[in-house]
Scaffold this motif. Structure first.
Motif, PDB file in Angstrom:
ATOM      1  N   GLY A   1      -7.164  -0.515  -1.435  1.00  0.00           N
ATOM      2  CA  GLY A   1      -5.754  -0.580  -1.064  1.00  0.00           C
ATOM      3  C   GLY A   1      -4.896   0.279  -1.970  1.00  0.00           C
ATOM      4  N   LYS A   2      -5.215   0.281  -3.243  1.00  0.00           N
ATOM      5  CA  LYS A   2      -4.486   1.112  -4.206  1.00  0.00           C
ATOM      6  C   LYS A   2      -4.677   2.595  -3.882  1.00  0.00           C
TER       7      LYS A   2
ATOM      8  N   SER B   1      -2.753   3.480  -0.741  1.00  0.00           N
ATOM      9  CA  SER B   1      -1.326   3.522  -1.046  1.00  0.00           C
ATOM     10  C   SER B   1      -0.958   4.813  -1.785  1.00  0.00           C
ATOM     11  N   GLU B   2      -1.797   5.204  -2.737  1.00  0.00           N
ATOM     12  CA  GLU B   2      -1.537   6.450  -3.465  1.00  0.00           C
ATOM     13  C   GLU B   2      -1.595   7.659  -2.536  1.00  0.00           C
TER      14      GLU B   2
ATOM     15  N   ALA C   1      -0.959   7.661   0.679  1.00  0.00           N
ATOM     16  CA  ALA C   1       0.238   7.637   1.529  1.00  0.00           C
ATOM     17  C   ALA C   1       1.454   8.149   0.756  1.00  0.00           C
ATOM     18  N   ASN C   2       1.540   7.808  -0.523  1.00  0.00           N
ATOM     19  CA  ASN C   2       2.646   8.296  -1.341  1.00  0.00           C
ATOM     20  C   ASN C   2       2.583   9.804  -1.535  1.00  0.00           C
TER      21      ASN C   2
ATOM     22  N   GLU D   1      -4.571  -6.217  -1.293  1.00  0.00           N
ATOM     23  CA  GLU D   1      -4.417  -4.964  -0.552  1.00  0.00           C
ATOM     24  C   GLU D   1      -2.998  -4.439  -0.713  1.00  0.00           C
ATOM     25  N   ASN D   2      -2.013  -5.317  -0.612  1.00  0.00           N
ATOM     26  CA  ASN D   2      -0.617  -4.911  -0.748  1.00  0.00           C
ATOM     27  C   ASN D   2      -0.207  -4.693  -2.191  1.00  0.00           C
TER      28      ASN D   2
ATOM     29  N   GLY E   1      -1.852  -2.938  -4.256  1.00  0.00           N
ATOM     30  CA  GLY E   1      -2.154  -1.537  -4.540  1.00  0.00           C
ATOM     31  C   GLY E   1      -1.010  -0.682  -4.161  1.00  0.00           C
TER      32      GLY E   1
END
Length: 163
Positions: free
Chosen positions: A43-44, A47-48, A50-51, A160-161, A163
């Motif tokens: 998840g982390k 997220s990275e 997507a950023n 998950e969130n 991250g």
């Protein structure tokens, strides 16, 4: 887990059912300990990724005049496409990890329901338990399965969130 603790703490629970529940709780604990850290890391990573896409998109929009003046279309497209591909790969890895956890959890649920049923019928046929106890065992195993799904999803969603 609350149902499992209650299931184990009642003194009238037949030792076979208590052993089944203990084995199941131990397996459930091992499953969560194995998969929650993996889900957190996946998840982390997602997220990275997507950023990074957001950053590249905002960077392109902020510098649109420079991009229009100096950039080549193919270079700009490949710049964003590379990020999209990496994000998709990270998302696939996250979903694969979550699905693997759910498959193993479902196998554990099938195991606890099936072994509870077999143990109940065997004990009933030997006269060790009553028909009422047999009727109680399967719904209790199914409730334990429902609670395990809920706890598993809550833990996985949280990490998950995170991250």
């Amino acid at each position: 887990m609350h149902a499992a603790i209650h299931f184990l703490s009642v003194r009238v629970v037949e030792p076979t059912r208590r052993c089944l529940a203990l084995v199941w709780v131990a397996g459930y604990y091992v499953l969560l300990r194995a998969y929650i850290p993996r889900i957190h890391l996946a998840g982390k990573e997602a997220s990275e990724r997507a950023n990074i896409i957001r950053g590249r998109f905002v960077d392109s929009l902020t510098n649109i005049q420079s991009v229009k003046l100096f950039a080549r279309r193919q270079h700009e497209d490949s710049y964003l496409l590379e990020s999209l591909n990496r994000m998709a790969a990270a998302g696939k890895h996250l979903m694969h990890t979550i699905n693997a956890k759910f498959i193993r959890l479902e196998l554990g649920v099938i195991w606890i329901i099936a072994t509870s049923f077999v143990a109940a019928i065997t004990l009933w046929s030997h006269g060790a338990i009553t028909v009422g106890e047999v009727a109680m065992i399967i719904p209790m195993a199914m409730r334990l399965a429902q609670i395990s799904w809920w706890i598993s999803e809550t833990c996985a969603d949280f990490y998950e969130n995170l991250g």
